[in-house]
Design a protein around this motif. Structure first.
Motif, PDB file in Angstrom:
ATOM      1  N   ARG A   1      -1.133 -10.549   1.627  1.00 53.90           N
ATOM      2  CA  ARG A   1      -2.041  -9.427   1.849  1.00 53.90           C
ATOM      3  C   ARG A   1      -1.372  -8.475   2.835  1.00 53.90           C
ATOM      4  NH1 ARG A   1      -7.514 -13.147   2.634  1.00 53.90           N
ATOM      5  NH2 ARG A   1      -6.899 -14.714   1.086  1.00 53.90           N
TER       6      ARG A   1
ATOM      7  N   PRO B   1       0.805  -1.237   0.000  1.00 54.25           N
ATOM      8  CA  PRO B   1       0.000   0.000   0.000  1.00 54.25           C
ATOM      9  C   PRO B   1       0.830   1.275   0.000  1.00 54.25           C
ATOM     10  CG  PRO B   1      -0.895  -1.587   1.556  1.00 54.25           C
ATOM     11  CD  PRO B   1       0.407  -2.150   1.085  1.00 54.25           C
TER      12      PRO B   1
ATOM     13  N   LYS C   1      -0.579   2.420   5.658  1.00 53.96           N
ATOM     14  CA  LYS C   1       0.370   2.751   4.582  1.00 53.96           C
ATOM     15  C   LYS C   1       1.830   2.610   5.018  1.00 53.96           C
ATOM     16  CE  LYS C   1      -2.793   3.985   1.557  1.00 53.96           C
ATOM     17  NZ  LYS C   1      -3.966   3.538   2.322  1.00 53.96           N
TER      18      LYS C   1
ATOM     19  N   SER D   1      -8.769 -10.951   6.339  1.00 52.83           N
ATOM     20  CA  SER D   1      -8.519  -9.678   5.666  1.00 52.83           C
ATOM     21  C   SER D   1      -8.034  -8.671   6.696  1.00 52.83           C
ATOM     22  CB  SER D   1      -9.777  -9.158   4.954  1.00 52.83           C
ATOM     23  OG  SER D   1     -10.826  -8.950   5.871  1.00 52.83           O
TER      24      SER D   1
ATOM     25  N   TRP E   1     -14.520  -4.495   4.700  1.00 59.28           N
ATOM     26  CA  TRP E   1     -14.034  -3.390   5.527  1.00 59.28           C
ATOM     27  C   TRP E   1     -14.399  -2.059   4.882  1.00 59.28           C
ATOM     28  CZ3 TRP E   1     -11.778  -3.282  10.271  1.00 59.28           C
ATOM     29  CH2 TRP E   1     -11.278  -4.480  10.791  1.00 59.28           C
TER      30      TRP E   1
ATOM     31  N   ASN F   1     -13.350   1.739   4.075  1.00 61.95           N
ATOM     32  CA  ASN F   1     -11.976   2.142   3.740  1.00 61.95           C
ATOM     33  C   ASN F   1     -11.302   2.970   4.831  1.00 61.95           C
ATOM     34  OD1 ASN F   1     -13.326   4.604   3.348  1.00 61.95           O
ATOM     35  ND2 ASN F   1     -11.980   5.191   1.667  1.00 61.95           N
TER      36      ASN F   1
ATOM     37  N   SER G   1      -7.586  -4.744   8.229  1.00 63.44           N
ATOM     38  CA  SER G   1      -8.167  -3.404   8.269  1.00 63.44           C
ATOM     39  C   SER G   1      -7.359  -2.509   7.335  1.00 63.44           C
ATOM     40  CB  SER G   1      -8.121  -2.845   9.685  1.00 63.44           C
ATOM     41  OG  SER G   1      -8.287  -1.439   9.682  1.00 63.44           O
ATOM     42  N   PRO G   2      -8.014  -1.627   6.559  1.00 65.18           N
ATOM     43  CA  PRO G   2      -7.256  -0.759   5.639  1.00 65.18           C
ATOM     44  C   PRO G   2      -6.361   0.257   6.348  1.00 65.18           C
ATOM     45  CG  PRO G   2      -9.588  -0.847   5.045  1.00 65.18           C
ATOM     46  CD  PRO G   2      -9.457  -1.464   6.400  1.00 65.18           C
ATOM     47  N   THR G   3      -6.610   0.516   7.634  1.00 66.67           N
ATOM     48  CA  THR G   3      -5.874   1.591   8.313  1.00 66.67           C
ATOM     49  C   THR G   3      -5.094   1.133   9.536  1.00 66.67           C
ATOM     50  OG1 THR G   3      -7.882   2.108   9.559  1.00 66.67           O
ATOM     51  CG2 THR G   3      -7.472   3.380   7.549  1.00 66.67           C
TER      52      THR G   3
ATOM     53  N   GLY H   1     -11.565   2.081   7.965  1.00 63.28           N
ATOM     54  CA  GLY H   1     -11.353   1.140   9.060  1.00 63.28           C
ATOM     55  C   GLY H   1     -12.300   1.314  10.227  1.00 63.28           C
TER      56      GLY H   1
END
Length: 720
Positions: free
Chosen positions: A326, A264, A331, A369, A419, A421, A371-373, A423
């Motif tokens: 994954r 990311p 980031k 999966s 999720w 985006n 969490s995006p954050t 989080g």
């Protein structure tokens, strides 16, 4: 094997045939590659008798591993086996290539060892991967090349100041973000050409930035923040970028490359290849490399059979799940993980080794999966023991591997995790069996991740037997949409996780009945969503404003296969790729559904918007700008008006030019008509008039026999 013939034998055979060898230019005879016809060269015996020369490598293929445990003789073999196990995974250790010196007085090891590899490359890789490796809390490896000791010994005792070199600024890889018109870029691939364009909506046409033929062998891919454009080749991958165009920035060697994936934060690139086995009974052999994008160094590689990488995920090439790794932890690119049999292997990028040197053991886990954050993993375990042990969804905090929340689920047939985006929320779509086990129904478990104790709400549709066709969270918001129903025209329902009266309860906003839609595409900025009807619905589009709960516009892109918002949420692209033989190309729409322009391309393969990095503005600043948007928009409204006036002027000039071209064409043919007047008079026997009124019309009747009925004639003959 060819029979070796001596020169004397050749001369004797030549005399028998009457051939004068002195007249033959032997140097002009060219033998096929690899063929000597059994004729030995003068020095061949010498070559065969000599041992092959060894390459002079010096000490560059030897590493020194320090900070090992100091052990007595009875533990020597155990320590040696541990070290050999670690370092034989990286490369081939030479025979007798592992040596641990022993103190002759104490009979204990000194706490370091020497390892000799076959090549310097393997030694360098071992140093990179294991320097800082934690054997236990008290023993962290310090690894150096033996060559380095000689280099360090040459360091002078007297300090001299370093030479200060003048600063040279590197290329600004984000220059494209400073476009004065605030335009976005996109890349397309059609035929053998790959092209990068500005989306110039004011001019209602794209503006070419860069194009290259045969730029990639397979596909193209932007990095997640838009800094790099990656191309894929049989020999490996390359990334491109730059201030004034697209220059090659780095190469990543990986033979037979098939897939790539960026982390990311764009720090790492994962490359993948699969190789057919020599034995057809065996599975494909998988090779994965993780590169540092800026330096091009291999940080870690993974090799094994395809069976080791087929658990979970979306099945891709050669049956493996993709992406295999994954990325998590936001980031920062701190962690990556993959699913195995009864385990989730989490790696940290500081050492590219397993977190705490062991995998997370979860019996029967089938999916997970990030969490995006945040470094939080959600995982799903299905029912076991014939339903005696319920299915469950768990949230696990990394790196502590602490379970934050768990929800047991009963009579589960399938489960999907979505999720949001930011989080803040996790939606778990649960398909459950009815009591008769003959059918299923669907509900949702909604986790509020940021709230205390992570409360969970259960959402069931009014008709819980409705089939769920699509689910999507609103980016940067608290709403979500569901397409559901069994008929040819399903319903679309919108829900919110926050309301004015009760902020902790999910509530329905509205349901749109009987829509030609099977896919949802939220704007990256939220608020607007496109309800799309792909495949059987032939590209129906409905642009919907969720704030006002009203349809802004409808449209159609016949046979559309792909729909993509630009990263700002201002424009939407729809495309028909080469899946269909006809109508290939793309169209650009405004966020409110106004069709802007269309570009047709034969053999159209890809359309990808260039991503943007996250905004540097704080949420408070963004809110302030929204409140004072009218003040800021005056400048851009004037620019839009100027662009409109310019387009109008351009359109007027174009129409004037077309009129002038038409008038010129008519005048040319009138002149030619006048010049040929005498020739036409000659053809008309002196008649001078070209007027259409001066002619005499005559009607002439002509009789023609069309057919003769033979049956009637035959009948007449019979009568006679």
């Amino acid at each position: 094997m060819a029979l070796a013939i001596s020169m004397e034998g050749i001369e004797a055979r030549a005399r028998e045939l009457g051939v004068d060898l002195s007249a033959v230019d032997l140097d002009s005879i060219a033998l096929p590659a690899g063929e000597d016809f059994g004729i030995l060269s003068d020095d061949e015996e010498v070559l065969h008798s000599e041992d092959p020369p060894e390459l002079e490598m010096g000490l560059s293929n030897i590493i020194v591993v320090d900070n090992l445990p100091v052990v007595p003789p009875e533990k020597f073999d155990k320590l040696e086996n541990v070290i050999r196990k670690i370092y034989s995974q990286i490369g081939v250790i030479k025979e007798n290539g592992l040596w641990m010196p022993v103190n002759p007085e104490t009979k204990k090891t000194y706490g370091y060892c020497f390892i000799e590899y076959n090549t310097p490359q393997e030694a360098e890789l071992a140093r990179e991967k294991t320097n800082g490796y934690k054997l236990d809390k008290s023993h962290i490896f310090a690894v150096n090349l033996l060559d380095d000791f000689e280099k360090y010994m040459k360091v002078p005792d007297t300090w001299t100041p370093a030479e200060i070199k003048p600063y040279t600024a590197g290329e600004n890889l984000l220059k494209w973000l400073t476009d004065e018109k605030a335009r976005d870029q996109f890349v397309i691939r059609a035929g053998t050409l790959t092209e990068v364009y500005w989306n110039d909506a004011r001019k209602l046409a794209p503006e070419l930035v860069f194009q290259k033929q045969y730029w990639t062998d397979s596909f193209i891919q932007w990095s997640p923040l838009g800094t790099y454009l990656a191309t894929v080749h049989r020999q490996g991958s390359q990334v491109w970028g730059g201030e004034n165009g697209f220059e090659r920035l780095m190469r990543f060697a990986h033979p037979m490359l098939k897939m790539i994936d960026f982390s990311p934060g764009e720090r790492y690139l994962v490359t993948y290849s699969s190789h057919e086995p020599s034995n057809p009974r065996d599975t494909h052999r998988v090779v994965l490399n993780i590169f540092d994008v800026r330096t091009g160094k291999v940080m870690r590689d993974f090799k094994g059979s395809a069976d080791d990488y087929t658990t979970g995920g979306n099945i891709g090439v050669s049956g493996v799940s993709w992406p295999i790794f994954r990325w998590g932890g936001g980031k920062d690119d701190k962690y990556f993980a993959r699913l195995g049999k009864n385990i989730i292997s989490v790696y940290e990028t500081n050492t590219f080794s397993l977190l705490d040197k062991k995998s997370l053991k979860v019996e029967n886990v089938v999916d997970f999966s990030w969490s995006p954050t945040d470094p939080i993993i959600s995982l799903f375990v299905p029912e076991m023991g014939g339903g005696n042990q319920p299915a469950r969804v768990s949230l696990v905090q990394i790196p502590g591997k602490e379970e934050l929340r768990q929800k047991n689920l009963f009579s589960v047939s399938d489960c999907k995790m979505y999720w949001q985006n930011s989080g803040e929320y996790l939606a778990v779509q649960v398909d459950r069996y009815t009591k008769t086990k003959k059918s299923t129904y669907t509900g949702f478990e909604l986790f509020r991740i940021k709230e205390r104790d992570i409360p969970i709400e259960v959402l069931e549709l009014e008709n819980k037997n409705d089939k769920i066709i699509a689910f999507a969270w609103e980016p940067k918001g608290h709403r979500f949409a569901i397409i559901h129903g069994d008929g040819p025209r399903p319903d679309v329902s919108f829900y919110t996780m926050r309301t004015a009266n009760n902020t902790n309860r999910v509530s329905k906003l509205t349901t749109l009945k009987a829509k030609q839609a099977n896919a949802l595409y939220w704007s990256p900025a939220g608020r607007f969503v496109v309800l799309a009807g792909l495949k059987g619905f032939n590209g129906q589009l409905e642009f919907y404003n969720v704030d006002e709960l009203e349809t802004m516009a409808t449209g159609e892109h016949f046979m559309a296969t792909d729909i993509m918002w630009d990263p700002t949420g201002r424009y939407l692209a729809t495309a028909v790729t080469s899946v269909h033989e006809m109508e290939n190309g793309f169209q650009i729409w405004s966020f409110n559904g106004k069709h802007l322009y269309k570009v047709s391309k034969d053999h159209f393969y890809q359309f990808i918007w260039r991503p943007r990095p996250p905004s540097l503005l704080t949420p408070e600043k963004e809110e302030e700008i929204s409140r004072n948007l009218k003040k800021y928009s005056k400048k851009y409204e004037q620019e839009d008006q100027d662009a409109y006036n310019q387009l109008s002027e351009q359109d007027r000039k174009r129409r004037t030019q077309l009129q002038e071209e038409w008038d010129s064409w008519v005048a040319k043919w009138k002149q030619m008509h006048e010049e040929e007047r005498s020739y036409r008079m000659e053809l008309r026997d002196g008649e001078a008039s070209d007027e259409e009124e001066e002619y005499e019309a005559k009607e002439v009747e002509v009789e023609e026999v069309v057919d003769v009925c033979q049956e009637v004639l035959a009948f007449d003959l019979d009568q006679e």
